[in-house]
Design a protein around this motif. Structure first.
Motif, PDB file in Angstrom:
ATOM      1  N   PRO A  58      92.956  25.304  36.943  1.00 14.02           N
ATOM      2  CA  PRO A  58      93.644  24.933  35.541  1.00 14.02           C
ATOM      3  C   PRO A  58      93.379  23.318  35.392  1.00 14.02           C
ATOM      4  CG  PRO A  58      95.132  25.223  37.407  1.00 14.02           C
ATOM      5  CD  PRO A  58      93.951  25.876  38.032  1.00 14.02           C
ATOM      6  N   ASP A  59      92.783  22.551  36.555  1.00 11.25           N
ATOM      7  CA  ASP A  59      92.726  21.118  36.421  1.00 11.25           C
ATOM      8  C   ASP A  59      91.150  20.821  36.303  1.00 11.25           C
ATOM      9  OD1 ASP A  59      92.517  21.793  39.064  1.00 11.25           O
ATOM     10  OD2 ASP A  59      93.994  20.226  39.658  1.00 11.25           O
ATOM     11  N   ILE A  60      90.749  20.862  37.627  1.00 10.58           N
ATOM     12  CA  ILE A  60      89.008  20.489  37.735  1.00 10.58           C
ATOM     13  C   ILE A  60      88.437  21.903  38.262  1.00 10.58           C
ATOM     14  CG2 ILE A  60      89.195  17.962  38.088  1.00 10.58           C
ATOM     15  CD1 ILE A  60      88.979  18.677  41.038  1.00 10.58           C
ATOM     16  N   ASP A  61      87.199  22.293  37.687  1.00 12.89           N
ATOM     17  CA  ASP A  61      87.054  23.361  37.907  1.00 12.89           C
ATOM     18  C   ASP A  61      86.229  23.573  39.527  1.00 12.89           C
ATOM     19  OD1 ASP A  61      84.282  22.603  37.626  1.00 12.89           O
ATOM     20  OD2 ASP A  61      83.857  23.081  35.412  1.00 12.89           O
ATOM     21  N   GLY A  62      86.060  24.852  39.637  1.00 17.17           N
ATOM     22  CA  GLY A  62      85.322  24.967  41.002  1.00 17.17           C
ATOM     23  C   GLY A  62      84.025  24.211  41.182  1.00 17.17           C
ATOM     24  N   THR A  67      81.226  20.008  44.237  1.00 17.74           N
ATOM     25  CA  THR A  67      80.415  18.608  44.257  1.00 17.74           C
ATOM     26  C   THR A  67      81.146  17.621  45.109  1.00 17.74           C
ATOM     27  OG1 THR A  67      79.677  19.122  42.165  1.00 17.74           O
ATOM     28  CG2 THR A  67      79.472  17.058  42.845  1.00 17.74           C
ATOM     29  N   GLU A  68      82.527  17.485  44.880  1.00 19.38           N
ATOM     30  CA  GLU A  68      83.238  16.486  45.746  1.00 19.38           C
ATOM     31  C   GLU A  68      83.336  17.006  47.119  1.00 19.38           C
ATOM     32  OE1 GLU A  68      84.656  13.652  44.544  1.00 19.38           O
ATOM     33  OE2 GLU A  68      83.632  14.186  42.928  1.00 19.38           O
ATOM     34  N   ILE A  69      83.527  18.135  47.537  1.00 25.98           N
ATOM     35  CA  ILE A  69      83.593  18.514  48.785  1.00 25.98           C
ATOM     36  C   ILE A  69      82.241  18.176  49.515  1.00 25.98           C
ATOM     37  CG2 ILE A  69      83.723  20.388  50.595  1.00 25.98           C
ATOM     38  CD1 ILE A  69      85.854  21.687  48.513  1.00 25.98           C
ATOM     39  N   GLN A  74      80.165  19.670  55.013  1.00 30.06           N
ATOM     40  CA  GLN A  74      79.123  20.792  55.075  1.00 30.06           C
ATOM     41  C   GLN A  74      79.851  22.009  55.236  1.00 30.06           C
ATOM     42  OE1 GLN A  74      76.101  20.555  53.969  1.00 30.06           O
ATOM     43  NE2 GLN A  74      76.643  18.357  53.547  1.00 30.06           N
ATOM     44  N   THR A  75      81.385  22.075  55.017  1.00 27.54           N
ATOM     45  CA  THR A  75      82.035  23.591  55.145  1.00 27.54           C
ATOM     46  C   THR A  75      81.374  24.582  54.123  1.00 27.54           C
ATOM     47  OG1 THR A  75      84.065  21.905  55.424  1.00 27.54           O
ATOM     48  CG2 THR A  75      84.354  24.378  54.852  1.00 27.54           C
ATOM     49  N   PRO A  76      81.210  25.538  54.918  1.00 32.49           N
ATOM     50  CA  PRO A  76      80.624  26.813  53.906  1.00 32.49           C
ATOM     51  C   PRO A  76      81.803  26.951  52.942  1.00 32.49           C
ATOM     52  CG  PRO A  76      80.555  27.167  56.238  1.00 32.49           C
ATOM     53  CD  PRO A  76      81.430  25.769  56.113  1.00 32.49           C
ATOM     54  N   ILE A  77      80.923  27.310  51.692  1.00 34.56           N
ATOM     55  CA  ILE A  77      81.715  27.744  50.572  1.00 34.56           C
ATOM     56  C   ILE A  77      81.246  29.056  49.872  1.00 34.56           C
ATOM     57  CG2 ILE A  77      82.346  26.974  48.122  1.00 34.56           C
ATOM     58  CD1 ILE A  77      82.072  23.868  48.987  1.00 34.56           C
ATOM     59  N   ILE A  78      81.970  29.721  49.690  1.00 44.26           N
ATOM     60  CA  ILE A  78      81.535  31.035  48.910  1.00 44.26           C
ATOM     61  C   ILE A  78      82.296  30.931  47.570  1.00 44.26           C
ATOM     62  CG2 ILE A  78      82.033  33.734  48.753  1.00 44.26           C
ATOM     63  CD1 ILE A  78      81.964  33.768  51.805  1.00 44.26           C
ATOM     64  N   LEU A  93      74.989  27.760  43.448  1.00 41.50           N
ATOM     65  CA  LEU A  93      74.195  27.337  44.619  1.00 41.50           C
ATOM     66  C   LEU A  93      73.568  26.209  44.738  1.00 41.50           C
ATOM     67  CD1 LEU A  93      72.544  31.265  44.441  1.00 41.50           C
ATOM     68  CD2 LEU A  93      74.314  30.379  46.290  1.00 41.50           C
ATOM     69  N   LYS A  94      73.029  25.645  43.460  1.00 41.64           N
ATOM     70  CA  LYS A  94      72.555  24.489  43.370  1.00 41.64           C
ATOM     71  C   LYS A  94      73.545  23.194  43.961  1.00 41.64           C
ATOM     72  CE  LYS A  94      68.904  24.920  39.782  1.00 41.64           C
ATOM     73  NZ  LYS A  94      68.483  24.789  38.581  1.00 41.64           N
ATOM     74  N   LEU A  95      74.835  23.412  43.474  1.00 42.02           N
ATOM     75  CA  LEU A  95      75.629  22.428  43.784  1.00 42.02           C
ATOM     76  C   LEU A  95      76.090  22.471  45.433  1.00 42.02           C
ATOM     77  CD1 LEU A  95      78.115  22.558  40.805  1.00 42.02           C
ATOM     78  CD2 LEU A  95      76.429  20.899  41.218  1.00 42.02           C
ATOM     79  N   GLY A  96      75.834  23.496  46.131  1.00 40.73           N
ATOM     80  CA  GLY A  96      75.738  23.719  47.689  1.00 40.73           C
ATOM     81  C   GLY A  96      76.683  24.648  47.928  1.00 40.73           C
ATOM     82  N   ALA A  97      77.022  25.599  47.109  1.00 40.39           N
ATOM     83  CA  ALA A  97      77.689  26.944  47.415  1.00 40.39           C
ATOM     84  C   ALA A  97      76.758  27.675  48.176  1.00 40.39           C
ATOM     85  CB  ALA A  97      78.048  27.608  46.446  1.00 40.39           C
TER      86      ALA A  97
END
Length: 241
Positions: A58-62, A67-69, A74-78, A93-97
């Motif tokens: 609802p505020d900033i998207d995933g 990107t901020e994280i 380097q916490t894994p993100i799914i 994936l390009k953003l680091g997921a």
């Protein structure tokens, strides 16, 4: 043994609670964030081992959360999304997921993907926290490795060196590079690479392979007698000239 921590980020309370229930049954510890801002705050305080991140918040998207994280962790993100378009997957994936799942998904597949990503992360951390290995030691050809002109890929230490310099890359990129380099001049389709390298039944788009290949090419100076080549209409190969 301390439980691995999963941060669930989803503005749908029912979905978030259901995911949490699946993971609690598998002995994970969970926290839930319903907004992007809360997700960023919990990423710092809860210190999760993995983040399940919905794109539509609802505020900033995933995408922005990811990107901020990635600026500090380097916490894994799914990523989780009802969007199944190739563009959305590739952007994530390009953003680091580390992975991307389309809603609705099967609970068993979700748990399998979480465990697979965590296994790779634990392996990498074990290598990182082990006794330091110098470049000289690595080039002494210890363990399981392949070597070409200026390039050394060591699977035992999970390290890559190029022209004597260490190259940082996530486990899956390293595994993909090693797999291709160990089989020089052999062509593999995207589907074959997914089957061989993703250690669960991967239902994602084969463009995932394209993204990883692109990242590898950006990190490797291919001014040598080898390159990662595209075989149009077929797939990829590690070409040795």
């Amino acid at each position: 043994m301390e439980k691995q921590r999963i941060l669930i980020v989803d503005d749908d309370e029912n979905i978030a609670e259901l995911i949490s229930l699946y993971l609690l049954k598998e002995c994970f510890a969970t926290e839930i964030a319903y907004t992007g801002k809360d997700a960023l705050a919990l990423a710092a305080t809860f210190n999760p081992d993995l983040i399940l991140l919905d794109i539509m918040l609802p505020d900033i998207d995933g995408y922005e959360v990811c990107t901020e994280i990635r600026k500090t962790r380097q916490t894994p993100i799914i990523m989780l999304s009802a969007k199944g378009e190739v563009f959305d997957k590739v952007l994530g994936l390009k953003l680091g997921a580390d992975d991307y799942m389309i809603k609705p998904f099967d609970s068993n597949e979700l748990v399998a993907r979480v465990k697979a990503v965590l296994r790779r992360t634990v392996m990498t951390q074990a290598v990182t926290t082990a006794a330091p290995v110098s470049i000289a030691e690595v080039t002494d050809h210890q363990g399981e490795f392949v070597e070409y002109d200026g390039l050394l890929i060591n699977m035992t230490n999970y390290t890559v060196t190029l022209d004597g310099e260490s190259v940082e890359m996530p486990p899956k990129e390293l595994e993909l590079l090693y797999f291709l380099a160990k089989r020089p001049n052999q062509v593999f389709t995207r589907d074959q690479l997914l089957d061989r390298l993703w250690d669960y039944e991967y239902a994602g788009d084969s463009r995932t392979v394209d993204v990883h290949i692109k990242r590898l090419r950006e990190k490797l100076n291919e001014n040598h007698n080898w390159s990662i080549s595209t075989v149009w209409g077929k797939g990829y190969k590690f070409e040795v000239k």
